[in-house]
Every structure is written in structure tokens, then in C-alpha cells.
Design an enzyme around this catalytic site. Structure first.
Site, PDB file in Angstrom:
ATOM      1  N   TYR A 141      20.190  13.793  25.468  1.00 37.77           N
ATOM      2  CA  TYR A 141      19.769  14.999  26.183  1.00 37.77           C
ATOM      3  C   TYR A 141      19.847  14.824  27.702  1.00 37.77           C
ATOM      4  CZ  TYR A 141      17.906  16.425  21.643  1.00 37.77           C
ATOM      5  OH  TYR A 141      17.767  16.751  20.320  1.00 37.77           O
ATOM      6  N   LYS A 192      19.426   4.272  14.049  1.00 34.75           N
ATOM      7  CA  LYS A 192      20.700   4.274  13.325  1.00 34.75           C
ATOM      8  C   LYS A 192      21.423   2.998  13.758  1.00 34.75           C
ATOM      9  CE  LYS A 192      23.715   6.547  10.715  1.00 34.75           C
ATOM     10  NZ  LYS A 192      23.512   6.730   9.274  1.00 34.75           N
ATOM     11  N   ASP A 225      18.863   8.593   8.454  1.00 35.00           N
ATOM     12  CA  ASP A 225      19.258   9.394   7.288  1.00 35.00           C
ATOM     13  C   ASP A 225      18.280   9.158   6.135  1.00 35.00           C
ATOM     14  OD1 ASP A 225      20.341   6.868   7.570  1.00 35.00           O
ATOM     15  OD2 ASP A 225      22.197   7.303   6.500  1.00 35.00           O
ATOM     16  N   ASP A 249      13.558  14.949  17.512  1.00 35.01           N
ATOM     17  CA  ASP A 249      13.683  16.404  17.574  1.00 35.01           C
ATOM     18  C   ASP A 249      13.866  16.950  16.157  1.00 35.01           C
ATOM     19  OD1 ASP A 249      14.155  18.970  18.360  1.00 35.01           O
ATOM     20  OD2 ASP A 249      15.968  18.557  19.522  1.00 35.01           O
ATOM     21  N   ASP A 253      10.754  18.433  13.171  1.00 31.44           N
ATOM     22  CA  ASP A 253      10.838  19.780  12.594  1.00 31.44           C
ATOM     23  C   ASP A 253      10.797  19.734  11.072  1.00 31.44           C
ATOM     24  OD1 ASP A 253      10.853  21.057  14.984  1.00 31.44           O
ATOM     25  OD2 ASP A 253      12.680  22.203  14.625  1.00 31.44           O
TER      26      ASP A 253
END
Ligand code: NAD
Length: 373
Positions: A141, A192, A225, A249, A253
Site C-alpha cells: 500500500y 506467505k 492461504d 486487510d 474482513d
């Protein structure tokens, strides 16, 4: 001691939910000695309309002077065609950046009375209590270089850069371990590391902070994942999850939907302790400005009211008052009082202001009982 709280209602339902939260803040000043002095400033689309920028200087100055900030939400269709540099969301990214709010705390808590409004089965989510700690000022970001280029052959190339430095990882890891010590002592770091070198470094740094400073807590690592799958399959296995800006992020959610409604989810964004002992902190509901219901007195104010509970706990160290406010919300829900977003079919619903009033009334009752006891 006066506690200076800056309110940034923002756009859409932001103004409606912050109005109810302000009444709660005033209640704690009147009945529990909070001694809050509130001020207001512009951020987001309303700030752009009034000043030509979504993040006016005056707002930054007031934010710097405050002890804690409560934000509603920013954005809406009115501002969607603006250049990225002046979109309402830039105001939000700007204030996080300026105050160096690097730690985003997002609890996913399942209130028993709402367990049936989740899309998951009650037995999977009843009693759920996860704290997701998302790094907020690094990653793709903010990483450079970034952009979209047209190549000599006419095709376009879009790129962003995933960057973390070891101090950035270490400071967010410490936030997660500190929280774990106050909870069930377990941290799961999500990365990851099998594909992205930057997150392999993340994993090593988190492990190092654990081994050197928090060996009393339990640390595990998980690929993102798998983490997204586990959150839906068996979410109660988690206590504190700590992860990068982008993974956080998305995962937060997912976690939020476990608990039923966006209208129930508070959050806190914290910075590093200043020389004067203050921790820059911004509290806000997870949801956006909900243009589809804005101005209709339909929004659920509980996420913002629960953000006030987080403020009491983390900025003012008023754990008992935070407990009282959370108990009031639990109590209101147990009485069957619902805004439309958390009602099941056929259930009677209340407005934003009626929900706010129900919380205040329950606070009165609980406070009276506590004094009588
Ligand atoms: P949203 O969260 O505003 O709304 C998604 C859905 O959830 C809508 O149907 C809405 O009515 C409902 N909802 C959200 N909060 C609710 C509440 N308190 N009570 C009842 N229902 C609620 O997300 P969106 O529609 O994707 O975005 C709308 C605008 O908000 C966009 O401009 C977006 O950029 C902005 N946004 C801002 C923030 C923020 O300020 N932190 C976060 C997300 C989105």
C-alpha cells in the site's frame, strides 16, 4: 485530568454513528469520571467539499493535540470520480501515515445473542474471540516504486512493491505479543514465506522477538492461504493473529463476517508511545460510509460504540469502564433490540438513535446495579 477526544464523523452514516458514540462518551464523563472534552474536525469527502483536500492541516493539528480520535467513516459515490490524490480514502491513509498508526487491532467477537445471524453454524462460532493485529503503514500500500506505465509496444505494466524493514516487523510483533499476554497467550503470525522473500524475513523477525522477549507466549506461523481457510473452518483455534497490511486487510474482513454484521465491528489503530507517554490512537468502526442507508437513521451504531470501549481500554486504561460498556451492548442484544442489519426476518427493528438510547439506558441500569452491590 481532562481527556481530549477528537471526533471525525466523516461522511455518510459516519455522522449518524458518531453522534450516538458521543452520547456514550458524555455518559462516561457524567457518571464514571471520564472527564472527556470532545472537539470535531473534517476528514474525507466532507473535508474535500469544504477545503479542497480530504485531510486539512487543521485536522492534522487537532489530531496531534488529542489524546484519542474517534472516526466514523469516509467516502461515497459523490467523490468516486475524483483524482486518487484527493479521494476521501486518501484522508484516512494520510492520518494513519502522519500519526504513524502502524498497528490496527480488529477484534472478531461473537455475541451469543447474534450467533444465529452468522452464515456459519452456531457451534463453529459461539464464543469466538479473536484479535487480528494488522500492520498498517507498510507493504504494497505504501511501497515504492508503484504505478502504471505504458511500454514501448503499447501494452501497460502495473506494479506495486511489497516492502518491510525489520524494525517495522518487530514493533508490530511486540504489539501482538503484549496483547497475547493479556489474553490467552497465543500468537499466530500469518505470512506467505514460501513465495515472498519479504514475508520470509517477516517470519524470522517475529520468531526472533518471540524468542528474545516473549518466550512465555506461544507462537505459531501459518501461510495466508491456509489461514483464510482455517478462519472459516475452525476460527476458535486462534487467539491473536498478526499479519502484514494486505493480508490483514483481507483476513480481518473474513473474520468480521464470522460474527454476523459489519455494523458490530470496532477497531483501533495505534502508534508508538511518545516522549510524553501518549500513544497516538484512532478508533473507528470497520464499516464504511454505507451510502445505501446514509441519512435514514438505519445504521447500526454499535461498532462505533464498541470502538469507544476499545478507546477506554487502550488509550485511557479504563478496563472496568470498557467492560461495563461491552456488557451494556451484550445486554441490549440479549433483550432482542436490533437494528435492521442484525435482525432476522420478521424481527422488529430499531433506528440508529433508538439503539444509542437503548445502550445509554442499559448503562444507567448496570451502573445503578453496580453501585447498589
Ligand atoms: P460499507 O461498509 O460502507 O457498506 C457495505 C454494506 O454494509 C452496505 O450494504 C451497508 O449498508 C452495510 N453497512 C455498513 N455499515 C453498516 C452499519 N453500521 N449498519 C448497518 N449496515 C451497515 O462498504 P462499501 O459499500 O464498500 O463502501 C461505501 C463507501 O465507504 C465507499 O466510498 C468506501 O470507499 C468507503 N469505505 C470507507 C471505510 C472507512 O472509512 N474506514 C471503510 C470501508 C469503505
Amino acid at each position: 485530568m481532562t481527556r481530549n477526544i477528537l471526533l471525525l464523523p466523516g461522511d455518510g452514516i459516519g455522522t449518524e454513528v458518531v453522534a450516538e458514540a458521543k452520547k456514550v462518551i458524555d455518559w462516561f464523563s457524567a457518571h464514571r469520571g471520564l472527564n472527556a472534552k470532545t472537539d470535531e474536525a473534517l476528514l474525507g469527502g466532507c473535508a474535500y467539499d469544504a477545503t479542497g483536500t480530504p485531510f486539512p492541516k487543521e485536522t492534522l493539528e487537532k489530531a496531534r493535540k488529542s489524546d484519542a480520535i474517534l472516526l466514523g467513516a469516509v467516502g461515497g459515490p459523490k467523490w468516486e470520480s475524483l483524482d486518487y490524490s484527493v479521494r476521501p480514502e486518501r484522508g484516512l491513509l494520510g492520518i494513519r501515515k502522519e500519526l504513524q498508526l502502524f498497528a490496527n487491532l480488529r477484534p472478531a467477537l461473537c455475541f451469543d445473542a447474534l450467533a444465529d445471524s452468522s452464515t456459519l453454524k452456531r457451534e463453529v462460532i459461539a464464543g469466538l474471540d479473536i484479535m487480528i493485529v494488522r500492520e498498517l503503514t507498510g507493504d504494497v500500500y505504501f511501497g515504492e516504486p508503484r504505478g502504471v506505465e505504458t511500454l514501448p509496444d503499447g501494452t501497460r505494466k502495473g506494479y506495486n512493491t511489497l516492502v518491510y524493514t525489520s524494525p517495522e516487523v518487530q514493533r508490530i510483533a511486540r504489539v501482538a505479543f503484549e496483547l497475547a499476554r493479556k489474553r490467552n497467550g497465543r500468537v499466530c503470525s500469518v505470512d506467505k514465506a514460501n513465495v515472498l522473500e519479504a514475508t520470509e524475513m517477516w517470519r524470522q523477525e517475529v520468531q526472533k522477538i518471540h524468542d528474545e522477549e516473549y518466550p512465555d507466549t506461544q507462537l505459531s506461523h501459518m501461510y495466508v492461504d491456509n489461514a483464510s481457510m482455517q478462519l472459516v473452518r475452525n476460527p476458535r483455534q486462534f487467539d491473536v493473529m498478526v499479519t502484514t497490511n494486505m493480508f490483514g486487510d483481507i483476513l480481518s474482513d473474513t473474520a468480521s463476517m464470522l460474527t454476523g454484521s459489519l455494523g458490530m465491528l470496532p477497531s483501533a489503530s495505534l502508534g508508538a508511545k511518545q516522549a510524553d507517554g501518549r500513544i497516538p490512537s484512532l478508533y473507528e468502526p470497520v464499516h464504511g460510509s454505507a451510502p445505501d442507508i446514509a441519512g435514514q437513521n438505519k445504521a447500526n451504531p454499535l461498532a462505533t460504540i464498541l470502538s469507544v470501549a476499545m478507546m477506554l481500554r487502550y488509550s485511557f486504561d479504563l478496563g472496568k469502564d470498557a467492560d461495563l460498556l461491552e456488557a451494556a451492548v451484550r445486554n441490549v442484544l440479549a433483550k432482542g433490540i436490533r437494528t435492521a442489519d442484525i435482525a432476522v426476518k420478521g424481527e422488529k427493528t430499531v433506528t440508529t438513535s433508538e439503539m444509542g438510547a437503548a445502550v445509554l439506558k442499559t448503562l444507567d441500569e448496570l451502573n445503578k446495579n453496580a453501585k447498589a452491590a
